[in-house]
Motif scaffolding. Structure first.
Motif, PDB file in Angstrom:
ATOM      1  N   SER A 134     -17.933  -1.745   6.990  1.00 34.17           N
ATOM      2  CA  SER A 134     -17.209  -1.912   5.734  1.00 34.17           C
ATOM      3  C   SER A 134     -17.533  -0.697   4.875  1.00 34.17           C
ATOM      4  N   HIS A 135     -16.575   0.205   4.738  1.00 34.35           N
ATOM      5  CA  HIS A 135     -16.809   1.451   4.006  1.00 34.35           C
ATOM      6  C   HIS A 135     -16.894   1.180   2.509  1.00 34.35           C
ATOM      7  N   SER A 136     -18.102   1.044   2.013  1.00 33.80           N
ATOM      8  CA  SER A 136     -18.320   0.782   0.584  1.00 33.80           C
ATOM      9  C   SER A 136     -17.561   1.789  -0.256  1.00 33.80           C
ATOM     10  N   GLY A 137     -16.830   1.280  -1.260  1.00 30.46           N
ATOM     11  CA  GLY A 137     -16.039   2.139  -2.132  1.00 30.46           C
ATOM     12  C   GLY A 137     -14.656   2.456  -1.598  1.00 30.46           C
ATOM     13  N   VAL A 189     -12.769  -0.128   0.450  1.00 28.87           N
ATOM     14  CA  VAL A 189     -12.433  -1.377   1.114  1.00 28.87           C
ATOM     15  C   VAL A 189     -11.655  -2.233   0.122  1.00 28.87           C
ATOM     16  N   GLN A 190     -10.837  -3.118   0.626  1.00 27.05           N
ATOM     17  CA  GLN A 190     -10.052  -3.976  -0.261  1.00 27.05           C
ATOM     18  C   GLN A 190     -10.972  -4.657  -1.274  1.00 27.05           C
ATOM     19  N   GLY A 191     -10.653  -4.528  -2.550  1.00 22.51           N
ATOM     20  CA  GLY A 191     -11.475  -5.117  -3.604  1.00 22.51           C
ATOM     21  C   GLY A 191     -12.576  -4.204  -4.114  1.00 22.51           C
ATOM     22  N   ASP A 192     -12.822  -3.084  -3.432  1.00 22.68           N
ATOM     23  CA  ASP A 192     -13.842  -2.119  -3.868  1.00 22.68           C
ATOM     24  C   ASP A 192     -13.325  -0.724  -3.534  1.00 22.68           C
ATOM     25  N   THR A 193     -12.625  -0.127  -4.466  1.00 22.47           N
ATOM     26  CA  THR A 193     -12.048   1.198  -4.244  1.00 22.47           C
ATOM     27  C   THR A 193     -12.668   2.228  -5.183  1.00 22.47           C
ATOM     28  N   GLY A 194     -13.956   2.059  -5.472  1.00 17.38           N
ATOM     29  CA  GLY A 194     -14.623   2.892  -6.464  1.00 17.38           C
ATOM     30  C   GLY A 194     -15.158   4.226  -5.984  1.00 17.38           C
ATOM     31  N   SER A 195     -15.005   4.551  -4.718  1.00 20.60           N
ATOM     32  CA  SER A 195     -15.533   5.823  -4.230  1.00 20.60           C
ATOM     33  C   SER A 195     -14.733   6.987  -4.797  1.00 20.60           C
ATOM     34  N   GLU A 196     -15.436   8.016  -5.263  1.00 15.33           N
ATOM     35  CA  GLU A 196     -14.763   9.201  -5.795  1.00 15.33           C
ATOM     36  C   GLU A 196     -14.134  10.032  -4.686  1.00 15.33           C
ATOM     37  N   ASN A 197     -14.743  10.004  -3.511  1.00 13.36           N
ATOM     38  CA  ASN A 197     -14.227  10.782  -2.386  1.00 13.36           C
ATOM     39  C   ASN A 197     -14.356   9.954  -1.098  1.00 13.36           C
ATOM     40  N   PRO A 198     -13.480   8.955  -0.918  1.00 11.70           N
ATOM     41  CA  PRO A 198     -13.629   8.045   0.211  1.00 11.70           C
ATOM     42  C   PRO A 198     -13.530   8.721   1.577  1.00 11.70           C
ATOM     43  N   LEU A 199     -12.720   9.753   1.691  1.00  9.00           N
ATOM     44  CA  LEU A 199     -12.614  10.430   2.990  1.00  9.00           C
ATOM     45  C   LEU A 199     -13.920  11.125   3.358  1.00  9.00           C
ATOM     46  N   ALA A 200     -14.597  11.685   2.376  1.00 10.12           N
ATOM     47  CA  ALA A 200     -15.873  12.355   2.644  1.00 10.12           C
ATOM     48  C   ALA A 200     -16.956  11.361   3.035  1.00 10.12           C
TER      49      ALA A 200
END
Length: 156
Positions: free
Chosen positions: A133-136, A138-149
């Motif tokens: 589960s990629h924190s930041g 994932v559905q309901g948690d999209t807080g990552s500034e750079n999810p691809l990185a």
């Protein structure tokens, strides 16, 4: 034209062999020889500011630990709505053997159980499948500034 004709003959021959049962490859829809266990856990990546990664793990289950009366795994989607598995049960011991490991990375802003049937199918054929589960991201948690990185180090 000869190449196309040869391809069509090979294709027709393959179809004929499959229809009369000569091919030994299992059907992709056929459940494997193993019962399937499932559990959830978390790991902490101390090299990335203690990044917590929830994991779902499916595995071949120990037949002696399988309880026919135990309910199948439930995978919540939101609130109390979810999917009840048709193959896996929670917290069943792993079959005592060596199995290949597969790591599954869910879709962008999706959920780690998005391909539940595939995970269970692979485990029934002798694979241990870990879905991160990629924190930041994932559905309901999209807080990552750079999810691809974040994704590559999550699975590395």
């Amino acid at each position: 034209m000869t190449l196309v004709r040869t391809f069509l003959i090979v294709l027709a021959g393959t179809s004929l062999l499959t229809s009369v049962g000569i091919c030994v490859e299992p059907s992709p829809s056929t459940h494997g020889e193993y019962l399937v266990g499932h559990f959830e856990t978390k790991i902490t990546d101390r090299t990335r500011d203690n990044r917590v990664l929830p994991l779902h793990i499916w595995h071949p289950a120990d037949k002696t630990a399988w309880n026919a009366k135990q309910e199948f795994s439930f995978f919540p989607l939101f609130a109390k709505v979810g999917i009840t598995s048709k193959a896996s049960k929670d917290d069943v011991s792993v079959e005592a053997s060596f199995f290949p490991l597969l790591i599954f990375s869910h879709g962008f802003e999706s959920i780690p159980t998005q391909s539940l049937g595939l995970m269970e199918h692979l485990a029934s054929h002798g694979f241990v499948v870990v879905s991160i589960s990629h924190s930041g991201n994932v559905q309901g948690d999209t807080g990552s500034e750079n999810p691809l990185a974040d994704r590559y180090p999550d699975v590395a």
